[in-house]
Design a protein around this motif. Structure first.
Motif, mmCIF file in Angstrom:
data_model
loop_
_atom_site.group_PDB
_atom_site.id
_atom_site.type_symbol
_atom_site.label_atom_id
_atom_site.label_comp_id
_atom_site.label_asym_id
_atom_site.label_seq_id
_atom_site.Cartn_x
_atom_site.Cartn_y
_atom_site.Cartn_z
ATOM 1 N N LEU A 85 0.832 -1.207 0.000
ATOM 2 C CA LEU A 85 0.000 0.000 0.000
ATOM 3 C C LEU A 85 0.867 1.256 0.000
ATOM 4 C CD1 LEU A 85 -2.917 1.019 0.122
ATOM 5 C CD2 LEU A 85 -2.699 1.041 2.599
ATOM 6 N N MET A 86 1.945 1.252 0.783
ATOM 7 C CA MET A 86 2.846 2.408 0.802
ATOM 8 C C MET A 86 3.578 2.564 -0.534
ATOM 9 S SD MET A 86 4.441 2.613 4.638
ATOM 10 C CE MET A 86 5.559 1.294 4.349
ATOM 11 N N ALA A 87 3.900 1.460 -1.186
ATOM 12 C CA ALA A 87 4.580 1.545 -2.479
ATOM 13 C C ALA A 87 3.635 2.002 -3.579
ATOM 14 C CB ALA A 87 5.174 0.185 -2.835
ATOM 15 N N MET A 88 2.352 1.735 -3.428
ATOM 16 C CA MET A 88 1.383 2.109 -4.438
ATOM 17 C C MET A 88 0.982 3.582 -4.338
ATOM 18 S SD MET A 88 -2.247 0.241 -5.170
ATOM 19 C CE MET A 88 -2.957 0.787 -3.634
ATOM 20 N N ALA A 89 1.140 4.194 -3.195
ATOM 21 C CA ALA A 89 0.681 5.569 -2.978
ATOM 22 C C ALA A 89 1.309 6.586 -3.939
ATOM 23 C CB ALA A 89 0.907 5.968 -1.526
ATOM 24 N N PRO A 90 2.636 6.600 -4.166
ATOM 25 C CA PRO A 90 3.187 7.592 -5.102
ATOM 26 C C PRO A 90 2.681 7.436 -6.534
ATOM 27 C CG PRO A 90 4.921 6.712 -3.735
ATOM 28 C CD PRO A 90 3.716 5.886 -3.475
ATOM 29 N N THR A 91 2.457 6.211 -6.983
ATOM 30 C CA THR A 91 1.950 6.028 -8.340
ATOM 31 C C THR A 91 0.519 6.536 -8.464
ATOM 32 O OG1 THR A 91 1.253 3.776 -7.832
ATOM 33 C CG2 THR A 91 3.432 4.051 -8.769
ATOM 34 N N VAL A 92 -0.270 6.383 -7.427
ATOM 35 C CA VAL A 92 -1.632 6.914 -7.450
ATOM 36 C C VAL A 92 -1.602 8.443 -7.471
ATOM 37 C CG1 VAL A 92 -3.776 7.096 -6.114
ATOM 38 C CG2 VAL A 92 -2.643 4.888 -6.367
ATOM 39 N N VAL A 93 -0.695 9.047 -6.734
ATOM 40 C CA VAL A 93 -0.580 10.510 -6.720
ATOM 41 C C VAL A 93 -0.155 11.027 -8.092
ATOM 42 C CG1 VAL A 93 0.764 12.423 -5.759
ATOM 43 C CG2 VAL A 93 -0.165 10.674 -4.255
ATOM 44 N N VAL A 94 0.809 10.350 -8.738
ATOM 45 C CA VAL A 94 1.237 10.762 -10.081
ATOM 46 C C VAL A 94 0.078 10.646 -11.063
ATOM 47 C CG1 VAL A 94 2.714 10.090 -12.030
ATOM 48 C CG2 VAL A 94 3.677 10.273 -9.750
ATOM 49 N N TYR A 95 -0.685 9.569 -10.966
ATOM 50 C CA TYR A 95 -1.826 9.414 -11.869
ATOM 51 C C TYR A 95 -2.894 10.474 -11.607
ATOM 52 C CZ TYR A 95 -5.817 7.651 -14.344
ATOM 53 O OH TYR A 95 -6.898 7.564 -15.176
ATOM 54 N N LEU A 96 -3.155 10.795 -10.354
ATOM 55 C CA LEU A 96 -4.175 11.802 -10.056
ATOM 56 C C LEU A 96 -3.801 13.172 -10.606
ATOM 57 C CD1 LEU A 96 -5.256 10.835 -6.432
ATOM 58 C CD2 LEU A 96 -6.527 10.533 -8.557
ATOM 59 N N PHE A 97 -2.494 13.496 -10.592
ATOM 60 C CA PHE A 97 -2.078 14.782 -11.140
ATOM 61 C C PHE A 97 -2.135 14.817 -12.662
ATOM 62 C CE2 PHE A 97 0.168 15.635 -7.025
ATOM 63 C CZ PHE A 97 -0.583 16.748 -6.715
ATOM 64 N N SER A 98 -1.939 13.666 -13.319
ATOM 65 C CA SER A 98 -1.942 13.659 -14.786
ATOM 66 C C SER A 98 -3.232 13.089 -15.363
ATOM 67 C CB SER A 98 -0.745 12.864 -15.300
ATOM 68 O OG SER A 98 -0.813 11.546 -14.827
ATOM 69 N N GLN A 99 -4.209 12.816 -14.533
ATOM 70 C CA GLN A 99 -5.478 12.242 -14.985
ATOM 71 C C GLN A 99 -6.218 13.177 -15.933
ATOM 72 O OE1 GLN A 99 -8.134 11.556 -11.759
ATOM 73 N NE2 GLN A 99 -9.679 10.571 -12.995
ATOM 74 N N ARG A 100 -6.096 14.447 -15.726
ATOM 75 C CA ARG A 100 -6.802 15.428 -16.554
ATOM 76 C C ARG A 100 -6.405 15.295 -18.023
ATOM 77 N NH1 ARG A 100 -5.369 21.544 -15.445
ATOM 78 N NH2 ARG A 100 -3.367 20.495 -15.529
ATOM 79 N N TRP A 101 -5.103 15.111 -18.298
ATOM 80 C CA TRP A 101 -4.638 15.002 -19.672
ATOM 81 C C TRP A 101 -5.002 13.647 -20.283
ATOM 82 C CZ3 TRP A 101 -1.107 17.189 -16.054
ATOM 83 C CH2 TRP A 101 -0.995 18.570 -16.179
ATOM 84 N N VAL A 102 -4.974 12.607 -19.485
ATOM 85 C CA VAL A 102 -5.326 11.282 -20.003
ATOM 86 C C VAL A 102 -6.798 11.248 -20.384
ATOM 87 C CG1 VAL A 102 -5.496 8.839 -19.431
ATOM 88 C CG2 VAL A 102 -3.498 10.124 -18.720
ATOM 89 N N ILE A 103 -7.660 11.738 -19.531
ATOM 90 C CA ILE A 103 -9.099 11.740 -19.803
ATOM 91 C C ILE A 103 -9.422 12.652 -20.989
ATOM 92 C CG2 ILE A 103 -11.377 12.239 -18.860
ATOM 93 C CD1 ILE A 103 -10.038 9.717 -17.754
ATOM 94 N N SER A 104 -8.736 13.767 -21.096
ATOM 95 C CA SER A 104 -9.009 14.654 -22.229
ATOM 96 C C SER A 104 -8.587 14.005 -23.541
ATOM 97 C CB SER A 104 -8.300 15.994 -22.052
ATOM 98 O OG SER A 104 -6.902 15.848 -22.197
ATOM 99 N N GLY A 105 -7.540 13.224 -23.536
ATOM 100 C CA GLY A 105 -7.131 12.510 -24.742
ATOM 101 C C GLY A 105 -8.128 11.447 -25.143
ATOM 102 N N VAL A 106 -8.702 10.772 -24.161
ATOM 103 C CA VAL A 106 -9.708 9.741 -24.447
ATOM 104 C C VAL A 106 -10.963 10.396 -25.034
ATOM 105 C CG1 VAL A 106 -11.237 8.045 -23.394
ATOM 106 C CG2 VAL A 106 -8.830 8.122 -22.755
ATOM 107 N N THR A 107 -11.384 11.506 -24.459
ATOM 108 C CA THR A 107 -12.606 12.149 -24.935
ATOM 109 C C THR A 107 -12.395 12.849 -26.280
ATOM 110 O OG1 THR A 107 -12.118 14.113 -23.619
ATOM 111 C CG2 THR A 107 -13.563 12.448 -22.647
ATOM 112 N N GLN A 108 -11.188 13.334 -26.572
ATOM 113 C CA GLN A 108 -10.948 13.969 -27.863
ATOM 114 C C GLN A 108 -11.044 12.959 -28.997
ATOM 115 O OE1 GLN A 108 -7.181 15.915 -27.644
ATOM 116 N NE2 GLN A 108 -7.963 17.662 -26.500
#
Length: 89
Positions: free
Chosen positions: A61-84
């Motif tokens: 769980l502690m090892a997974m936390a930084p990857t979740v934080v990185v994804y949450l910060f870049s989620q906006r661009w990933v979702i916008s690419g999917v919707t475009q």
């Protein structure tokens, strides 16, 4: 150029995950437990004859936390690419 943002975010996430989860190279290069990466240190909690699952899952769980934080910060661009790609203009 605006279409490159989601692609760069996806490549950044995948590159971060590949370097974060690397096991083989750090286990071969570093012998000092203080300098080893998190996935290599997690291997200490599992032995041949038993596993302390409480400690193992807490370390996962502690090892997974930084990857979740990185994804949450870049989620906006990933979702916008999917919707475009899904919207017909």
């Amino acid at each position: 150029m605006p279409l490159l943002g989601p692609m760069n975010a996806t490549v950044g996430i995948l590159a971060f995950l590949a370097s974060w989860n690397d096991f083989m190279l750090p286990s071969l290069i570093t012998a000092d437990p203080g300098l080893q990466t998190l996935p290599v240190v997690q291997n200490i909690f599992q032995s041949k004859f038993g596993t302390n699952y409480n400690v193992v899952f807490a370390s996962y769980l502690m090892a997974m936390a930084p990857t979740v934080v990185v994804y949450l910060f870049s989620q906006r661009w990933v979702i916008s690419g999917v919707t475009q790609g899904a919207v017909k203009q």
